[in-house]
Motif scaffolding. Structure first.
Motif, short mmCIF file in Angstrom:
data_model
loop_
_atom_site.label_atom_id
_atom_site.label_comp_id
_atom_site.label_asym_id
_atom_site.label_seq_id
_atom_site.Cartn_x
_atom_site.Cartn_y
_atom_site.Cartn_z
N GLU A 102 -6.41 5.04 5.87
CA GLU A 102 -7.26 3.97 6.38
C GLU A 102 -8.23 3.46 5.32
O GLU A 102 -8.47 2.25 5.21
N GLU A 103 -8.77 4.37 4.53
CA GLU A 103 -9.73 3.96 3.49
C GLU A 103 -9.06 3.10 2.43
O GLU A 103 -9.60 2.07 2.00
N TRP A 104 -7.88 3.49 2.00
CA TRP A 104 -7.16 2.77 0.95
C TRP A 104 -6.32 1.62 1.51
O TRP A 104 -5.85 0.78 0.75
N GLN A 105 -6.09 1.62 2.81
CA GLN A 105 -5.30 0.58 3.47
C GLN A 105 -3.87 0.51 2.92
O GLN A 105 -3.44 -0.50 2.34
N GLY A 106 -3.16 1.60 3.10
CA GLY A 106 -1.77 1.62 2.67
C GLY A 106 -1.07 2.92 3.01
O GLY A 106 -1.65 3.84 3.60
N TRP A 107 0.20 2.98 2.63
CA TRP A 107 1.06 4.12 2.92
C TRP A 107 1.31 4.94 1.66
O TRP A 107 1.65 4.39 0.62
N SER A 108 1.17 6.24 1.79
CA SER A 108 1.64 7.17 0.78
C SER A 108 2.91 7.84 1.30
O SER A 108 2.95 8.28 2.45
N PHE A 141 8.75 0.78 4.71
CA PHE A 141 7.29 0.66 4.71
C PHE A 141 6.91 -0.72 4.17
O PHE A 141 7.22 -1.06 3.03
N THR A 142 6.27 -1.53 5.01
CA THR A 142 5.67 -2.76 4.55
C THR A 142 4.20 -2.47 4.25
O THR A 142 3.77 -1.31 4.30
N ALA A 143 3.43 -3.48 3.97
CA ALA A 143 2.03 -3.26 3.63
C ALA A 143 1.25 -2.61 4.78
O ALA A 143 0.28 -1.89 4.55
N THR A 144 1.69 -2.84 6.03
CA THR A 144 0.91 -2.35 7.17
C THR A 144 1.74 -1.62 8.22
O THR A 144 1.18 -1.05 9.16
N GLU A 145 3.06 -1.62 8.11
CA GLU A 145 3.89 -1.06 9.17
C GLU A 145 4.96 -0.14 8.61
O GLU A 145 5.33 -0.24 7.43
#
Length: 270
Positions: A215-221, A245-249
């Motif tokens: 949430e802090e970095w706004q992305g997927w690892s 994995f897209t930018a948000t989903e």
């Protein structure tokens, strides 16, 4: 075996995953905890996307922990999508051309796992690579060959179907060779827009893979093993899964190889 990590989301300094965490990818290169080989010292590589459609690429044969250039690069480069890999060879030489990620056009690919008996059908695997792509066959690994075969099988059109066909072709040839394990893989790859990952094995020992929304970095690892347990929200990717994995989903579907019927005894239709 190998360790790898990927990021998809808001631009992030590579160091946030490669060097900063207590169990960063660099730390995993000499003290991995979720694979048979704790030391991954047979080279490393990075592929990253920012302003251009094709990825930047940096690879070398040194252990990742000993390369000062890698640390400096990771502290200066920020990217919205990147792939990073530390290698433990399963038999091929320690050379730059055998280091992951591999790149072809806009695509980048990295892999942890093995294909049983690959040496016995390496020539056959190379012949499956289309002539137009064969100039990209720089090394000798099963991983690079699998990637280029998938590119030739329509990775641009349908990444999941292309990987199912390529994995099925390699696994079938491994079965013919009589050498197991026939297929174990945890792979990450991208066209610069979507991050894809798959986890599969022909037996019950699929290499580890986890993902996390930060949430802090706004992305997927997406990783071979978690680099930071502080957030405590890592999710294990189920065995036999294909992930987008897209930018948000994130979308996760079942993954199973496509085994093609042989045209003649000992040959596979591809």
């Amino acid at each position: 075996m190998c360790r790898w990590a990927a990021w998809q989301g808001k631009p992030l300094f590579l160091s946030e995953i490669l060097t900063a965490p207590d169990h960063s990818l660099i730390q995993q290169s000499r003290e991995a905890s979720k694979c048979k080989t704790a030391i991954n010292a047979d080279g490393f590589g990075l592929a990253w996307y920012d302003q251009h459609p094709n990825p930047g690429l940096y690879r070398d044969v040194y252990p990742a922990w000993s390369d000062a250039n890698l640390k400096s690069l990771a502290e200066q480069v920020r990217a919205r999508l990147f792939l990073a890999h530390v290698r433990a060879s399963t038999g091929t030489a320690t050379s730059r051309n055998n280091c992951h990620p591999f790149v072809q056009g806009k695509w980048s690919f990295m892999h942890n796992g093995q294909v049983g008996g690959f040496d016995s059908f390496r020539k056959d695997a190379d012949m499956m690579i289309p002539n137009a792509l064969y100039a990209n066959r720089k090394g000798a690994t099963d991983s690079e060959a699998l990637f280029l075969v998938a590119c030739g099988m329509g990775l641009d059109r349908d990444p999941k179907a292309a990987m199912q066909a390529a994995v099925g072709a390699f696994e079938a040839r491994s079965v013919q060779s009589g050498q197991g394990p026939h297929m174990r893989m945890a792979a990450g790859f991208s066209d610069g827009e979507t991050l894809y990952a798959l986890r599969y094995a022909s037996d019950n020992l699929a290499p580890s893979m986890f993902y996390q929304w930060n949430e802090e970095w706004q992305g997927w690892s997406v990783v071979s093993e978690p680099y930071d347990t502080a957030l405590g929200n890592w999710i294990e990717v189920p065995k036999g899964s294909f992930c987008r994995f897209t930018a948000t989903e994130v979308e996760i579907e079942p993954f199973a190889p496509t085994f093609m019927q042989a045209k003649e005894p000992g040959l596979l239709a591809v």
